[in-house]
Design a protein around this motif. Sequence first.
Motif, PDB file in Angstrom:
ATOM      1  N   GLU A 348       0.833  -1.199   0.000  1.00 22.97           N
ATOM      2  CA  GLU A 348       0.000   0.000   0.000  1.00 22.97           C
ATOM      3  C   GLU A 348       0.866   1.248   0.000  1.00 22.97           C
ATOM      4  O   GLU A 348       2.048   1.222   0.350  1.00 22.97           O
ATOM      5  N   HIS A 349       0.260   2.325  -0.417  1.00 20.26           N
ATOM      6  CA  HIS A 349       1.003   3.570  -0.613  1.00 20.26           C
ATOM      7  C   HIS A 349       1.630   4.062   0.685  1.00 20.26           C
ATOM      8  O   HIS A 349       0.951   4.254   1.692  1.00 20.26           O
ATOM      9  N   ALA A 350       2.954   4.261   0.653  1.00 18.19           N
ATOM     10  CA  ALA A 350       3.697   4.896   1.751  1.00 18.19           C
ATOM     11  C   ALA A 350       3.523   4.206   3.096  1.00 18.19           C
ATOM     12  O   ALA A 350       3.594   4.838   4.144  1.00 18.19           O
ATOM     13  N   THR A 351       3.298   2.884   3.079  1.00 22.41           N
ATOM     14  CA  THR A 351       3.161   2.193   4.362  1.00 22.41           C
ATOM     15  C   THR A 351       4.534   1.798   4.894  1.00 22.41           C
ATOM     16  O   THR A 351       5.383   1.320   4.150  1.00 22.41           O
ATOM     17  N   PRO A 352       4.778   1.992   6.202  1.00 26.84           N
ATOM     18  CA  PRO A 352       6.073   1.595   6.771  1.00 26.84           C
ATOM     19  C   PRO A 352       6.131   0.106   7.114  1.00 26.84           C
ATOM     20  O   PRO A 352       7.202  -0.415   7.423  1.00 26.84           O
ATOM     21  N   ALA A 353       4.993  -0.576   7.071  1.00 28.13           N
ATOM     22  CA  ALA A 353       4.944  -1.990   7.464  1.00 28.13           C
ATOM     23  C   ALA A 353       5.459  -2.871   6.330  1.00 28.13           C
ATOM     24  O   ALA A 353       5.025  -2.751   5.180  1.00 28.13           O
ATOM     25  N   PHE A 354       6.380  -3.766   6.654  1.00 31.88           N
ATOM     26  CA  PHE A 354       6.897  -4.711   5.667  1.00 31.88           C
ATOM     27  C   PHE A 354       5.892  -5.860   5.507  1.00 31.88           C
ATOM     28  O   PHE A 354       5.369  -6.372   6.512  1.00 31.88           O
ATOM     29  N   PRO A 355       5.606  -6.312   4.263  1.00 30.47           N
ATOM     30  CA  PRO A 355       4.571  -7.342   4.044  1.00 30.47           C
ATOM     31  C   PRO A 355       5.086  -8.750   4.350  1.00 30.47           C
ATOM     32  O   PRO A 355       5.080  -9.639   3.488  1.00 30.47           O
ATOM     33  N   LEU A 356       5.458  -8.976   5.599  1.00 28.88           N
ATOM     34  CA  LEU A 356       6.051 -10.247   5.982  1.00 28.88           C
ATOM     35  C   LEU A 356       5.041 -11.392   5.895  1.00 28.88           C
ATOM     36  O   LEU A 356       5.379 -12.502   5.473  1.00 28.88           O
ATOM     37  N   GLN A 357       3.799 -11.136   6.283  1.00 26.66           N
ATOM     38  CA  GLN A 357       2.802 -12.209   6.221  1.00 26.66           C
ATOM     39  C   GLN A 357       2.604 -12.695   4.790  1.00 26.66           C
ATOM     40  O   GLN A 357       2.537 -13.907   4.531  1.00 26.66           O
ATOM     41  N   ALA A 358       2.507 -11.768   3.836  1.00 29.57           N
ATOM     42  CA  ALA A 358       2.322 -12.162   2.438  1.00 29.57           C
ATOM     43  C   ALA A 358       3.518 -12.967   1.940  1.00 29.57           C
ATOM     44  O   ALA A 358       3.355 -13.962   1.225  1.00 29.57           O
ATOM     45  N   MET A 359       4.729 -12.566   2.310  1.00 30.09           N
ATOM     46  CA  MET A 359       5.918 -13.302   1.878  1.00 30.09           C
ATOM     47  C   MET A 359       5.923 -14.719   2.432  1.00 30.09           C
ATOM     48  O   MET A 359       6.325 -15.665   1.751  1.00 30.09           O
ATOM     49  N   LYS A 360       5.464 -14.882   3.650  1.00 26.83           N
ATOM     50  CA  LYS A 360       5.529 -16.202   4.280  1.00 26.83           C
ATOM     51  C   LYS A 360       4.381 -17.117   3.887  1.00 26.83           C
ATOM     52  O   LYS A 360       4.572 -18.334   3.744  1.00 26.83           O
ATOM     53  N   TYR A 361       3.199 -16.563   3.708  1.00 24.92           N
ATOM     54  CA  TYR A 361       2.017 -17.425   3.620  1.00 24.92           C
ATOM     55  C   TYR A 361       1.311 -17.446   2.261  1.00 24.92           C
ATOM     56  O   TYR A 361       0.444 -18.282   2.046  1.00 24.92           O
ATOM     57  N   VAL A 362       1.642 -16.526   1.348  1.00 20.65           N
ATOM     58  CA  VAL A 362       1.024 -16.558   0.023  1.00 20.65           C
ATOM     59  C   VAL A 362       1.887 -17.428  -0.886  1.00 20.65           C
ATOM     60  O   VAL A 362       3.064 -17.128  -1.099  1.00 20.65           O
ATOM     61  N   ARG A 363       1.312 -18.502  -1.400  1.00 20.88           N
ATOM     62  CA  ARG A 363       2.068 -19.448  -2.236  1.00 20.88           C
ATOM     63  C   ARG A 363       1.419 -19.580  -3.614  1.00 20.88           C
ATOM     64  O   ARG A 363       0.199 -19.531  -3.750  1.00 20.88           O
ATOM     65  N   GLY A 364       2.259 -19.789  -4.630  1.00 14.76           N
ATOM     66  CA  GLY A 364       1.761 -20.086  -5.968  1.00 14.76           C
ATOM     67  C   GLY A 364       1.099 -18.916  -6.664  1.00 14.76           C
ATOM     68  O   GLY A 364       0.415 -19.104  -7.670  1.00 14.76           O
ATOM     69  N   ILE A 365       1.293 -17.714  -6.173  1.00 17.79           N
ATOM     70  CA  ILE A 365       0.687 -16.511  -6.761  1.00 17.79           C
ATOM     71  C   ILE A 365       1.813 -15.641  -7.318  1.00 17.79           C
ATOM     72  O   ILE A 365       2.769 -15.319  -6.613  1.00 17.79           O
ATOM     73  N   ASP A 366       1.680 -15.256  -8.595  1.00 17.59           N
ATOM     74  CA  ASP A 366       2.749 -14.469  -9.216  1.00 17.59           C
ATOM     75  C   ASP A 366       2.786 -13.025  -8.736  1.00 17.59           C
ATOM     76  O   ASP A 366       3.847 -12.451  -8.516  1.00 17.59           O
ATOM     77  N   VAL A 367       1.593 -12.417  -8.571  1.00 18.56           N
ATOM     78  CA  VAL A 367       1.515 -11.023  -8.130  1.00 18.56           C
ATOM     79  C   VAL A 367       0.494 -10.924  -7.002  1.00 18.56           C
ATOM     80  O   VAL A 367      -0.656 -11.343  -7.157  1.00 18.56           O
ATOM     81  N   THR A 368       0.918 -10.378  -5.880  1.00 19.66           N
ATOM     82  CA  THR A 368       0.041 -10.167  -4.728  1.00 19.66           C
ATOM     83  C   THR A 368      -0.108  -8.667  -4.499  1.00 19.66           C
ATOM     84  O   THR A 368       0.871  -7.926  -4.541  1.00 19.66           O
ATOM     85  N   ARG A 369      -1.326  -8.259  -4.264  1.00 19.88           N
ATOM     86  CA  ARG A 369      -1.611  -6.848  -4.038  1.00 19.88           C
ATOM     87  C   ARG A 369      -2.125  -6.665  -2.611  1.00 19.88           C
ATOM     88  O   ARG A 369      -3.072  -7.330  -2.202  1.00 19.88           O
ATOM     89  N   ILE A 370      -1.490  -5.789  -1.846  1.00 17.35           N
ATOM     90  CA  ILE A 370      -1.928  -5.509  -0.484  1.00 17.35           C
ATOM     91  C   ILE A 370      -2.876  -4.313  -0.510  1.00 17.35           C
ATOM     92  O   ILE A 370      -2.519  -3.229  -0.971  1.00 17.35           O
ATOM     93  N   GLU A 371      -4.098  -4.528  -0.043  1.00 18.63           N
ATOM     94  CA  GLU A 371      -5.086  -3.450   0.016  1.00 18.63           C
ATOM     95  C   GLU A 371      -5.877  -3.582   1.309  1.00 18.63           C
ATOM     96  O   GLU A 371      -6.350  -4.665   1.644  1.00 18.63           O
ATOM     97  N   ASP A 372      -5.984  -2.487   2.031  1.00 18.48           N
ATOM     98  CA  ASP A 372      -6.628  -2.497   3.347  1.00 18.48           C
ATOM     99  C   ASP A 372      -5.983  -3.529   4.265  1.00 18.48           C
ATOM    100  O   ASP A 372      -6.655  -4.169   5.091  1.00 18.48           O
ATOM    101  N   GLY A 373      -4.681  -3.710   4.106  1.00 16.78           N
ATOM    102  CA  GLY A 373      -3.934  -4.648   4.930  1.00 16.78           C
ATOM    103  C   GLY A 373      -4.135  -6.100   4.574  1.00 16.78           C
ATOM    104  O   GLY A 373      -3.608  -6.987   5.259  1.00 16.78           O
ATOM    105  N   VAL A 374      -4.866  -6.399   3.506  1.00 16.07           N
ATOM    106  CA  VAL A 374      -5.182  -7.773   3.109  1.00 16.07           C
ATOM    107  C   VAL A 374      -4.424  -8.136   1.841  1.00 16.07           C
ATOM    108  O   VAL A 374      -4.426  -7.373   0.871  1.00 16.07           O
ATOM    109  N   ALA A 375      -3.805  -9.317   1.838  1.00 12.73           N
ATOM    110  CA  ALA A 375      -3.120  -9.822   0.644  1.00 12.73           C
ATOM    111  C   ALA A 375      -4.170 -10.313  -0.353  1.00 12.73           C
ATOM    112  O   ALA A 375      -5.031 -11.134  -0.016  1.00 12.73           O
ATOM    113  N   ARG A 376      -4.086  -9.830  -1.592  1.00 12.23           N
ATOM    114  CA  ARG A 376      -5.084 -10.167  -2.605  1.00 12.23           C
ATOM    115  C   ARG A 376      -4.410 -10.693  -3.868  1.00 12.23           C
ATOM    116  O   ARG A 376      -3.255 -10.371  -4.146  1.00 12.23           O
ATOM    117  N   CYS A 377      -5.167 -11.497  -4.633  1.00 10.35           N
ATOM    118  CA  CYS A 377      -4.635 -12.078  -5.862  1.00 10.35           C
ATOM    119  C   CYS A 377      -5.594 -11.821  -7.014  1.00 10.35           C
ATOM    120  O   CYS A 377      -6.795 -11.619  -6.813  1.00 10.35           O
TER     121      CYS A 377
END
Length: 738
Positions: A348-377
């Motif tokens: 998300e725009h200008a967020t200081p939080a690193f997307p660690l959850q998406a890196m660890k738990y999203v599998r088999g997805i080429d592009v993940t989009r974080i919106e409202d704190g939720v990993a989306r495909c």
Amino acid sequence: MTISSRLAVGGDEENSHSWLTNTVAEVGAADAMSKVGQTIDLASIRKRLPETLPPAFTIDYLADVGVSAMGFPWKVMDHVRNNNEFLAVVDADLQTTGTSAHWGNRSWASVLDAMTSISSTIFWKQPLLRMPTAVDAVTLLPGAVPPKTSYMYVRRRDEYGFAADVLVCDHQGTVLVDVENLAFAGIEGNADSNSHSELVHRIAWPPAQLAEEPRQFDEVVFLAPESVAETVRAWSADLRRQAVRVRVESDPDRAARSAGPRSAVVVVAETAQNVADIADVSQRNCERLATSVQRLWHARSSTTLFCLTRAAHDGRDVAALSQAALIGLARIVHSEHPELFGGLIDTEHATPAFPLQAMKYVRGIDVTRIEDGVARCARLRPLVGTPGVTGPFRLGFRLAQDATYLVTGGLGALGIETARWMVERGARHVVLASRHAGAATVSSIAQLEASGASIHVVSIDIGAVDAPEQLQQTLDGLGLPPVRGVVHAAGALANETVVELTTAAFNTVAHPKVSGALNLHRLYPPGTLDFCVYYSSCGQLLGFPGQASYAAANAFLDALAAHRRKMGESCISIQWSSWRGLGMSTSTRYIDAELEARGITDVTLEEALFALELLLRSDVDHAAVLRALPLAPGDPLPHPILTNCVTYLAEPAALSVGTVAPKSLKDRVTECVAAVLSLSVDSIDEHEALTELGMDSVMTVGLRRHLEKLGLKVGPTLLWNCPTVAHLVAHFEKGDGC
């Protein structure tokens, strides 16, 4: 005689790919039983074939089963048949009216292309796309020259098999070519559909399903330019609070050498600050990701690679546009190297939080989009029925007669058809801008002008720095009405895998698409046009191998369309499947097979123009135009993005056959190979190279589909890494894939 090819890694012989055999044959003296030189009674053959077919029967049949166009020019002049025999009269040289071929009596290409195409339709009672897979003998009459007019006699060998004998004769019945036992094998999934609701798709972003077990890594290595140092510092602080070690590198070589198996290398996108820098920053971003893939791949590293962008999807500003090409490139990286690449994560725009959850738990997805704190495909959903979408079937689409419409890439096949559509919809002033002339430019333009339109051809490199000034000066000199609509169809291909990608190849593709679009953006700012359309491609969505540069450039067009629409203009980027028989992806056996392997088909010209009008009336900034093939029960999904747009065939009725012993993995893989090669299972030696058994590049696509139906994960480099059945079985047993 063997014809082979391979993908070379520069001048590096050691790391170049294995040789792929395309075809193998033995050359020798003609068999005494061959019919070449003999004369057959064409009149008596015609007399016993009672049914006269339309001359277009072969072309129409093949179009119905999914063949977009013929490889060479030819035309059936007369066609008769019974249940098991054909006789077709073929003009194999449409460019001359005499008896001599315009190519100088040397090439049999058109004759033999017609012969194989017509022969494949003799199984017309069981319609299916079939490709030649084997032939016992092809005998050519010594000294024979390819005639302009050929008589082709095709006889099915038996009622149950899919093989035929073929004789190619001159008008006197003299046999010039004798083809014995030409065998065909079917390619599955050629269903067509008349439903436009299944043709045009929007991209939705539902929440991604998270894996139960996380990826294991305890170090993050940032590969980032100095310009994003502040963002990296914020992310590093967030990671350290979660007990993850952090290092920052600027050199891909150092990052590849120093990263361990429990490291995650994260390529961080650079962002531009002004429009003039977008193209250069986009190129550097793609080079950084591609170079990182190359270094880790050559090092055979077990490290997982990621790419991080910030609000790149929405095209809201210059920073987003300069990152957008990475989205397309990432999809190709994931397709070609799923074992190496964990995916791109758009934060998300200008967020200081690193997307660690998406890196660890999203599998088999080429592009993940974080919106409202939720990993989306990404998922394709039908466009029809979406709010803001009205179909062209409700009101005829008309263009203004007192306006000028510009088509870049205007002399290409898609450009000419787009101009034809404009004229049919009322346009009277059309400008075709192009660097190169197309195949049928003169006659096509004459046809358009005969409809009452003025067609102006402008020779220009739309990606050149001074293109806006040159184009405007030329238009002013022509004294035309103001430009009110633009279709940007300019493009170029440079088919290289990510590992082979070079700066030159990237620039070849980016120049007309990215630089060209930015030049048009400067010449026609948002709000000055009635509409602006970018011709993108669905190949990036489905991860077509070898389209790294093309996917990156098209993803940029998608973002630029979103940017212009946010500024109030009717701008749309259309992610096309191939247009049947047209464009840079003009149908070949390989393209057809690759589309089928990705679970989609090409679209007809009529479907493409329907979609164009629909989208010009819709409030969307980009959409995909393709048809998903129906899947049989139990078939694996070809790509996750198709989850919501595929249909399934009915489950076949169960047969009571008693208890059958389960087959081994080796038996199942062998059966797949045998089915693709149209050979018996017993004839497959598990230690013999599949290429030596006759497996070519088209068949590998079919083999991938067969293996995927067994639940096996198969990459596009199948035969290079696993050349025999034994290799395949060993890799699948270890769970490595190929």
